[in-house]
Every structure is written in C-alpha cells, then in structure tokens.
Design a protein around this motif. Structure first.
Motif, PDB file in Angstrom:
ATOM      1  N   SER A 156       0.810  -1.219   0.000  1.00  0.00           N
ATOM      2  CA  SER A 156       0.000   0.000   0.000  1.00  0.00           C
ATOM      3  C   SER A 156       0.840   1.264   0.000  1.00  0.00           C
ATOM      4  N   TYR A 157       2.091   1.168   0.487  1.00  0.00           N
ATOM      5  CA  TYR A 157       2.919   2.362   0.553  1.00  0.00           C
ATOM      6  C   TYR A 157       3.767   2.550  -0.698  1.00  0.00           C
ATOM      7  N   VAL A 158       3.554   1.731  -1.722  1.00  0.00           N
ATOM      8  CA  VAL A 158       4.225   1.908  -3.006  1.00  0.00           C
ATOM      9  C   VAL A 158       3.148   2.130  -4.063  1.00  0.00           C
ATOM     10  N   GLN A 159       3.137   3.301  -4.670  1.00  0.00           N
ATOM     11  CA  GLN A 159       2.142   3.640  -5.680  1.00  0.00           C
ATOM     12  C   GLN A 159       2.860   3.891  -7.005  1.00  0.00           C
ATOM     13  N   PRO A 160       3.012   2.848  -7.814  1.00  0.00           N
ATOM     14  CA  PRO A 160       3.792   2.999  -9.039  1.00  0.00           C
ATOM     15  C   PRO A 160       3.033   3.732 -10.134  1.00  0.00           C
ATOM     16  N   THR A 161       3.768   4.403 -10.984  1.00  0.00           N
ATOM     17  CA  THR A 161       3.225   4.951 -12.219  1.00  0.00           C
ATOM     18  C   THR A 161       3.672   4.035 -13.350  1.00  0.00           C
ATOM     19  N   THR A 185       1.811 -14.364  -8.310  1.00  0.00           N
ATOM     20  CA  THR A 185       3.028 -14.658  -7.552  1.00  0.00           C
ATOM     21  C   THR A 185       4.155 -13.718  -7.962  1.00  0.00           C
ATOM     22  N   LEU A 186       4.191 -13.380  -9.249  1.00  0.00           N
ATOM     23  CA  LEU A 186       5.255 -12.537  -9.775  1.00  0.00           C
ATOM     24  C   LEU A 186       5.046 -11.065  -9.450  1.00  0.00           C
ATOM     25  N   LYS A 187       3.843 -10.703  -9.002  1.00  0.00           N
ATOM     26  CA  LYS A 187       3.526  -9.298  -8.745  1.00  0.00           C
ATOM     27  C   LYS A 187       3.656  -8.923  -7.277  1.00  0.00           C
ATOM     28  N   ARG A 188       4.130  -9.857  -6.465  1.00  0.00           N
ATOM     29  CA  ARG A 188       4.255  -9.616  -5.027  1.00  0.00           C
ATOM     30  C   ARG A 188       5.622 -10.082  -4.540  1.00  0.00           C
ATOM     31  N   PRO A 189       6.436  -9.200  -4.001  1.00  0.00           N
ATOM     32  CA  PRO A 189       7.704  -9.662  -3.425  1.00  0.00           C
ATOM     33  C   PRO A 189       7.435 -10.609  -2.260  1.00  0.00           C
ATOM     34  N   LYS A 190       8.239 -11.660  -2.183  1.00  0.00           N
ATOM     35  CA  LYS A 190       8.073 -12.611  -1.087  1.00  0.00           C
ATOM     36  C   LYS A 190       8.386 -11.959   0.256  1.00  0.00           C
ATOM     37  N   ARG A 191       9.428 -11.150   0.285  1.00  0.00           N
ATOM     38  CA  ARG A 191       9.863 -10.580   1.569  1.00  0.00           C
ATOM     39  C   ARG A 191      10.488  -9.211   1.324  1.00  0.00           C
ATOM     40  N   PHE A 195      20.761   6.208   8.063  1.00  0.00           N
ATOM     41  CA  PHE A 195      20.504   5.942   6.651  1.00  0.00           C
ATOM     42  C   PHE A 195      19.429   4.857   6.549  1.00  0.00           C
ATOM     43  N   GLU A 196      18.656   4.903   5.481  1.00  0.00           N
ATOM     44  CA  GLU A 196      17.618   3.892   5.282  1.00  0.00           C
ATOM     45  C   GLU A 196      18.102   2.851   4.285  1.00  0.00           C
ATOM     46  N   GLY A 197      17.976   1.586   4.654  1.00  0.00           N
ATOM     47  CA  GLY A 197      18.427   0.492   3.806  1.00  0.00           C
ATOM     48  C   GLY A 197      17.305  -0.478   3.505  1.00  0.00           C
ATOM     49  N   TYR A 198      17.479  -1.250   2.430  1.00  0.00           N
ATOM     50  CA  TYR A 198      16.462  -2.192   1.983  1.00  0.00           C
ATOM     51  C   TYR A 198      17.122  -3.511   1.555  1.00  0.00           C
ATOM     52  N   ARG A 199      16.379  -4.595   1.741  1.00  0.00           N
ATOM     53  CA  ARG A 199      16.695  -5.860   1.086  1.00  0.00           C
ATOM     54  C   ARG A 199      15.365  -6.499   0.725  1.00  0.00           C
ATOM     55  N   VAL A 200      15.158  -6.741  -0.549  1.00  0.00           N
ATOM     56  CA  VAL A 200      13.913  -7.324  -1.037  1.00  0.00           C
ATOM     57  C   VAL A 200      14.213  -8.671  -1.686  1.00  0.00           C
ATOM     58  N   GLN A 201      13.495  -9.688  -1.255  1.00  0.00           N
ATOM     59  CA  GLN A 201      13.551 -11.009  -1.890  1.00  0.00           C
ATOM     60  C   GLN A 201      12.253 -11.174  -2.676  1.00  0.00           C
ATOM     61  N   VAL A 230      17.972   5.906  -4.117  1.00  0.00           N
ATOM     62  CA  VAL A 230      17.424   4.569  -3.893  1.00  0.00           C
ATOM     63  C   VAL A 230      16.090   4.670  -3.160  1.00  0.00           C
ATOM     64  N   THR A 231      15.100   3.923  -3.649  1.00  0.00           N
ATOM     65  CA  THR A 231      13.793   3.850  -2.990  1.00  0.00           C
ATOM     66  C   THR A 231      13.379   2.387  -2.871  1.00  0.00           C
ATOM     67  N   LEU A 232      12.394   2.143  -2.022  1.00  0.00           N
ATOM     68  CA  LEU A 232      11.880   0.784  -1.884  1.00  0.00           C
ATOM     69  C   LEU A 232      11.309   0.287  -3.204  1.00  0.00           C
ATOM     70  N   GLU A 233      10.579   1.147  -3.906  1.00  0.00           N
ATOM     71  CA  GLU A 233       9.983   0.733  -5.174  1.00  0.00           C
ATOM     72  C   GLU A 233      11.054   0.320  -6.181  1.00  0.00           C
ATOM     73  N   GLU A 234      12.131   1.092  -6.245  1.00  0.00           N
ATOM     74  CA  GLU A 234      13.217   0.756  -7.161  1.00  0.00           C
ATOM     75  C   GLU A 234      13.817  -0.601  -6.814  1.00  0.00           C
ATOM     76  N   VAL A 235      14.080  -0.836  -5.528  1.00  0.00           N
ATOM     77  CA  VAL A 235      14.688  -2.098  -5.109  1.00  0.00           C
ATOM     78  C   VAL A 235      13.731  -3.271  -5.364  1.00  0.00           C
ATOM     79  N   MET A 236      12.436  -3.054  -5.173  1.00  0.00           N
ATOM     80  CA  MET A 236      11.452  -4.082  -5.507  1.00  0.00           C
ATOM     81  C   MET A 236      11.547  -4.476  -6.979  1.00  0.00           C
ATOM     82  N   ALA A 237      11.584  -3.466  -7.843  1.00  0.00           N
ATOM     83  CA  ALA A 237      11.655  -3.738  -9.284  1.00  0.00           C
ATOM     84  C   ALA A 237      12.953  -4.450  -9.648  1.00  0.00           C
TER      85      ALA A 237
END
Length: 424
Positions: free
Chosen positions: A6-11, A39-45, A63-69, A87-94
């Motif tokens: 919900s906190y990622v609103q992509p264009t 399944t492909l549209k949702r990051p597992k973690r 600093f804010e850090g991310y790790r997306v699986q 760097v943003t969460l949305e970018e790391v997700m993609a």
C-alpha cells in the motif's frame, strides 16, 4: 495498476510499474501457469532497516536500507546492493523482480533479490563507508546466507564492500561462509573474470544479435551511456571486434568523436578522473544530444528509465543492448519495436554478471577455482544458449525479445511454484 504494497504507488514508467506492465504482457504466453501470475507481482519478503552510524566527527547519522527477496521458488535469492541517494523501496522491488527474471532466463538455480541504501557514498569517508556497510549487513543478516540470499556489487559498491559484508556475516555467525556474497576480491574467494563479466555478456549477446541483423561489427558505430564496469568492458570488447566507440556519456559529461575513441586512452582518463568528461580525444556535447548521435549500436549502461518515449523517437541505432537494469520504459519499448529497432533486453543482455557470480558461488562451495579462460568459455556458452532459446520463442510467437525473455523466465519460475505447491 495496483501495488501489492500500500505504501508503493507505481506509475506506468516507474521501475515497479514498468515491471508490472512487462509481466502483464507475458500472461497470454504462459498457458495454464497464468493462474499463478500474481506470484510474480508480489515480493516474497521486503525488509526496511535503519542504519545508524557514528561519523568521523562524532555525530550520529541515520541511513535507510532495503533488502527485497522477490521470489525464491527456484533457489536462494541473488542480487546486488547499490548505494545511491535516489534509492527507494519501489526501485529495489523492481530490481529484485528483474533479478528473478534474469536468473530464470539463463537458467541459474537462483531466485531474485536486491538491496540498497539511500546514501551518497562520495560524502562518506572510507571508515564511515565501512561502518555503514557492516551495520547494514548486520541488520539484514537474518535473511541472507549462502543458501538463503547472496548479495553482490551494484551501483557504487565494489569488491571491498563485499569483503566487509562477508566478514561481518562471518563474525556474526561464527562461520567462514565465503559464499554469502559474490563479487569479492579474488584472494578472498572471488572469481576471475567477474569484474568484466556483465560487459562481456553485453558484448556476446550484442555480437549474436548483430549476426541476426547481418550487421558487420567491423566499423560499426557504438554509443555508450555509462562508462563504469559494464559500459567500459563492453566498449573495450566491441573495439577489439573492430567497432568504433563514437559517443559516451556519464555523470561527468557527454563526449563525441566520429572517428572513434582510443579505448586505452579513455579508459586511463576515466580511471584518473572518475568519468568521461574532459577527455581530450573527443569533443564535449550537450547531454540530451547523446540520444541523437548517429550510431549503429546503442548501449544504455547507466540507470533505469533512461530511454523515454521522446528519446525513443530520436535514437538512430538499429540495435539497443541494455547493459543497465530497466533502462527502457514500456512506451519507449513499443516505439522502438514499431521503428524496427532491435532491443536485447536487460534480463538477458546484462546477465553475464550474475552468471559469473554463480560460478563464484559454486567455486566457493568446492574450494576449487577455474582459470579466467575457463570462466569466459563457460559464460559465452551459457549466454549464447540462453539467447537462442529466447530468440526461438520470439520467432514462434512473433513477439519482442523482451516479452520472449519474460515468457521463458516466467514459465520456469511459475512451474517451480506449481510443483512446490503451497504450504501449509
């Protein structure tokens, strides 16, 4: 288009929005496996961490850090870590999702993952950089490991940073798990050929694509955006094949020489100054004019979202080799296809890096290391074989190479998902 978070609103042209559109386009080619496509549209973690460190002046900075699986159906997560102020969460997700596709496209036994810290590393001292890296590694330590998730270098990260990550993980776990990261220094379990592997993959796929187009590399004009490890290595190999590198662009400037650069000279200049700007073997030009350069091959090897619809209408190249991740937005992809410009997509074109990362991981487990010639022979064989299967898929369905790559990769991922089933 909705986001699973919900906190990622992509264009449409944002990194995650671009990825979701790419997945939607492949659905008609997945048959019964399309029932698993969400399944492909949702990051597992998705892990967001705070990274507090003490600066050299005694102040405390956060600093804010991310790790997306993104997906682990086919094996441990695999993907780089970037340090960049944007760097943003949305970018790391993609980026993690594209790693899932990339690893499956070349049939590596990995899922997709990615990490990043929102920071300008140039503003930190070496000791501050080390403290930040070690704290970040400790914060994500619960989800990484040689059989869980294996980080690697990406934008503004390098073998030294990987060495700090490996050492931190080993100290925290009481182990000597060299395989927890790849892209390490060779004497710490790194692999020969890793530094130039991504650029080599760009060249190999580009060479095969040029053959399909009946394009002779001898005298072919090449423009390169981004002259780091990927762009410079690809440029060097194309020059060795007889091509002329006529234009280059990075954060320091844009340069042009219709007769081609001397690769040894520009490589030395970039090493000495940190960028292509000011290179005496070429003329400076306006940055936006880079997209108007008369060339046969264009290699975007910088950041995502560089080829917009407006720029796609101006590109003169007949072949685009995506050395960067996500450099072309979907609307631009359509324009290039309509104009007859062949795009070799990032998820196969720049897969040379993760392929040699896989070799490094395997060598770490066996403690038996290959020569650089052996590495390159294995890399070329995998890249050529993967591209052939993708091209056959594109020809069979009359679709672009990007959609064909997603079709091959998504089928492999979703087949693994289906066969593993759901637990509980």
């Amino acid at each position: 288009m909705t986001s699973p978070l919900s906190y990622v609103q992509p264009t449409a042209d944002s990194p995650w929005g671009t990825y979701l559109m790419q997945v939607d386009r492949v659905a008609p080619y997945l048959g019964h496996l399309s029932r698993w496509i969400d399944t492909l549209k949702r990051p597992k973690r998705t892990l967001i961490v705070d990274i507090p460190i003490e600066l050299d002046n005694g102040e405390v900075a956060h600093f804010e850090g991310y790790r997306v699986q993104h997906n682990l159906s086919r094996g441990p997560g695999k993907g780089g870590v970037r340090y960049h102020p944007d760097v943003t969460l949305e970018e790391v997700m993609a980026l993690s999702a594209w790693m899932s596709i990339k690893n499956a496209a070349v049939n590596l036994p990995y899922g997709g993952a990615k990490g990043g810290i929102r920071v300008d590393p140039k503003k930190l001292s070496n000791k501050e950089l080390e403290r930040m890296t070690r704290r970040y590694t400790s914060e994500i330590g619960m989800i990484i490991g040689p059989q869980q998730d294996i980080p690697a270098p990406d934008v503004n990260t390098n073998p030294q940073i990987m060495a700090w990550m490996m050492d931190t993980y080993c100290m925290n776990t009481g182990s000597n798990a060299t395989g927890v990261v790849t892209g390490k220094p060779v004497h710490l379990g790194g692999s020969l050929g890793r530094v130039k592997a991504t650029g080599r993959g760009v060249f190999v796929t580009g060479r095969e694509a040029a053959r399909r187009l009946n394009m002779n590399l001898e005298g072919a004009r090449v423009a390169v955006q981004g002259f780091g490890n990927v762009g410079s290595a690809a440029a060097e190999l194309f020059a060795q094949a007889g091509a002329k590198i006529v234009a280059a662009q990075d954060h320091t400037g844009t340069i042009y020489n219709s007769k081609g650069f001397d690769i040894a000279d520009i490589t030395a200049h970039v090493k000495a100054t940190g960028g292509v700007g000011g290179f005496k073997g070429a003329e400076p030009m306006d940055g936006e004019a880079f997209w108007d350069v008369a060339c046969d091959i264009l290699i975007p090897a910088a950041l995502e979202g560089q080829i917009t619809a407006e720029r796609a209408n101006r590109i003169q190249a007949k072949l685009v080799l995506e050395g960067a991740n996500g450099p072309t937005v979907p609307s631009a992809d359509d324009i290039l296809a309509e104009r007859g410009v062949l795009v070799v997509p990032d998820v196969i074109c720049n897969a040379g890096g993760v392929t040699v990362s896989y070799f490094e991981w395997v060598q770490d487990f066996s403690s038996f290391f290959w020569t650089e010639d052996e590495i390159n022979v294995r890399l070329d064989k995998i890249m050529i074989g993967a591209l052939k299967k993708i091209w056959d898929t594109a020809d069979r369905h009359q679709i672009t190479l990007r959609t064909a790559t997603f079709a091959v990769a998504c089928e492999r991922i979703l087949k693994a998902r289906e066969e593993r089933g759901l637990y509980p």
